[in-house]
Write an enzyme that holds these catalytic residues in place. Structure first.
Site, PDB file in Angstrom:
ATOM      1  CB  CYS A  90      -0.945   0.017   1.201  1.00  0.00           C
ATOM      2  SG  CYS A  90      -2.170  -1.298   1.164  1.00  0.00           S
ATOM      3  CG  HIS A 327      -6.670   1.306  -0.460  1.00  0.00           C
ATOM      4  ND1 HIS A 327      -5.483   1.791  -0.971  1.00  0.00           N
ATOM      5  CD2 HIS A 327      -6.320   0.494   0.575  1.00  0.00           C
ATOM      6  CE1 HIS A 327      -4.468   1.296  -0.265  1.00  0.00           C
ATOM      7  NE2 HIS A 327      -4.944   0.510   0.663  1.00  0.00           N
TER       8      HIS A 327
END
Length: 375
Positions: A90, A327
């Protein structure tokens, strides 16, 4: 800061929920348009035609190979422009930006395009010994390696973060994002693609938050307090100071990558932010804008608590975060830099204004950067 690399342009696609608007687009088809847009913006800002030395992109779940090189070719940059692909999960998009900044700072003072991309919709199915799996292990055998939703639930329990606080945090993210969209604050950063001109999940979950069931028996994390799995790309142009011309931009004052307990990977952004602030020699109270990747409400709240900020601090994701926008894993860290560029440079913040971008990373890591407005 006469020798510092400068981020002079920043763009992103709208963020689309997996299997929706960008369902058929491969990663390079998402990244190519934002690479072109960032390069065109940089040329206009600096008043020169920029010869790109490299394209550096973060990516987590793509087809493998050097996706950044594929995207550079797809963007039409020519066969002489190479590419490098970064996987820090991430934090990949932010890591790619920092790699580009570091390369120029180290002496190769040629422009670079950096950012990240994720096409969750077209990510290939992986298997080991004929058994499909969603992701590779983040830790070796014998170490904690929770799925991200379970890690968010574990953090909520460890920090006594209630369902009500999580719901309120997610609702606040949606409200802020909706207000920003309606006011046009995303317009200048977005590259319309396949008819999409806005992020498709803003406001979707908010009316349902109180009615959603927990993901785990007796738990507090719900689908509404978890971000959407998404498709999207973001890119910035980084140039040596000698090519900046009169362009306003962002300079990286400090940055850090740290490790943390892999059992609670959602906390990683907190020590990374504190280390980046120390690297820059500034205090959090001096910072005007903060962008933390909101993978889960409990994760975001856990980070804010650890760095000493209130749940509703107006500096944090002021236009909404990943809970509302989505995301796209490999891109989200770069989306944070694009958002800071809009909030600070495009919005006219004075020279010297500070911003922070950070992300927690699967496996127990965190990454963060402190940026400063240059005019």
């Amino acid at each position: 800061m006469p020798d510092e690399p400068v981020i002079v342009a920043a763009r992103r696609t709208p963020i689309g929920t997996r299997s929706r608007v960008f369902a058929e687009l491969r990663a390079e088809e998402l990244a190519g348009p934002v690479i072109r847009a960032a390069l065109a913006d940089a040329g206009s800002a600096t008043g020169s035609t920029l010869a790109v030395a490299d394209v550096v992109l973060g990516n987590c779940m793509g087809p493998g190979g050097n996706l950044a090189r594929v995207a550079a070719l797809a963007a039409g940059l020519g066969v002489t422009v190479p590419g490098a692909t970064v996987d820090r999960q991430c934090g990949s998009g932010l890591a790619a930006v920092l790699d580009a900044v570091s390369a120029i700072r180290a002496g190769d003072d040629r422009p670079r395009i950096a950012g990240g991309v994720e096409s969750a919709s077209t990510a290939p199915t992986r298997s080991a010994d004929g058994v499909p799996y969603d992701r590779a292990p983040f830790t070796p055998a014998g170490w904690p390696d929770p799925d991200m939703a379970q890690a968010a639930e574990d953090l909520a329990r460890a920090d006594a973060i209630t369902r009500e606080r999580q719901d309120a945090h997610a609702a606040r993210s949606h409200r802020r994002a909706g207000a920003a969209r309606d006011a046009g604050r995303f317009d200048a950063e977005l590259v319309p693609l396949r008819g999409a001109v806005a992020d498709d999940s803003i406001g979707v979950a908010e009316p349902l938050l109180a009615r959603l069931r927990p993901l785990f028996p007796g738990g507090t994390v719900t689908a509404g307090t978890a971000t959407r799995i998404s498709d999207g790309a973001a890119a910035v142009a980084v140039v040596p100071h000698r090519l900046r011309g009169r362009a306003a931009g962002l300079v990286v004052r400090g940055h850090a990558v740290v490790g943390c307990d892999p059992a609670l990977p959602g906390t990683g952004a907190a020590p990374a932010v504190l280390a980046a602030l120390a690297s820059a020699g500034v205090e959090l109270g001096e910072v005007a804008a903060v962008e933390i990747v909101e993978a889960f409400a409990s994760q975001s709240l856990g980070v804010l608590g650890r760095i000493g900020l209130e749940d509703d601090d107006p500096r944090v994701c002021a236009d909404g975060g990943a809970l509302a926008l989505g995301h796209p894993w490999g891109a989200s860290g770069a989306v944070g830099i694009v958002r800071l560029f809009s909030r600070l440079v495009r919005a006219g913040a004075p020279a010297g204004t500070l911003g922070v971008a950070g992300a927690s990373v699967g496996g127990g890591m965190g990454i963060a950067a402190v940026v400063e407005v240059l005019r």
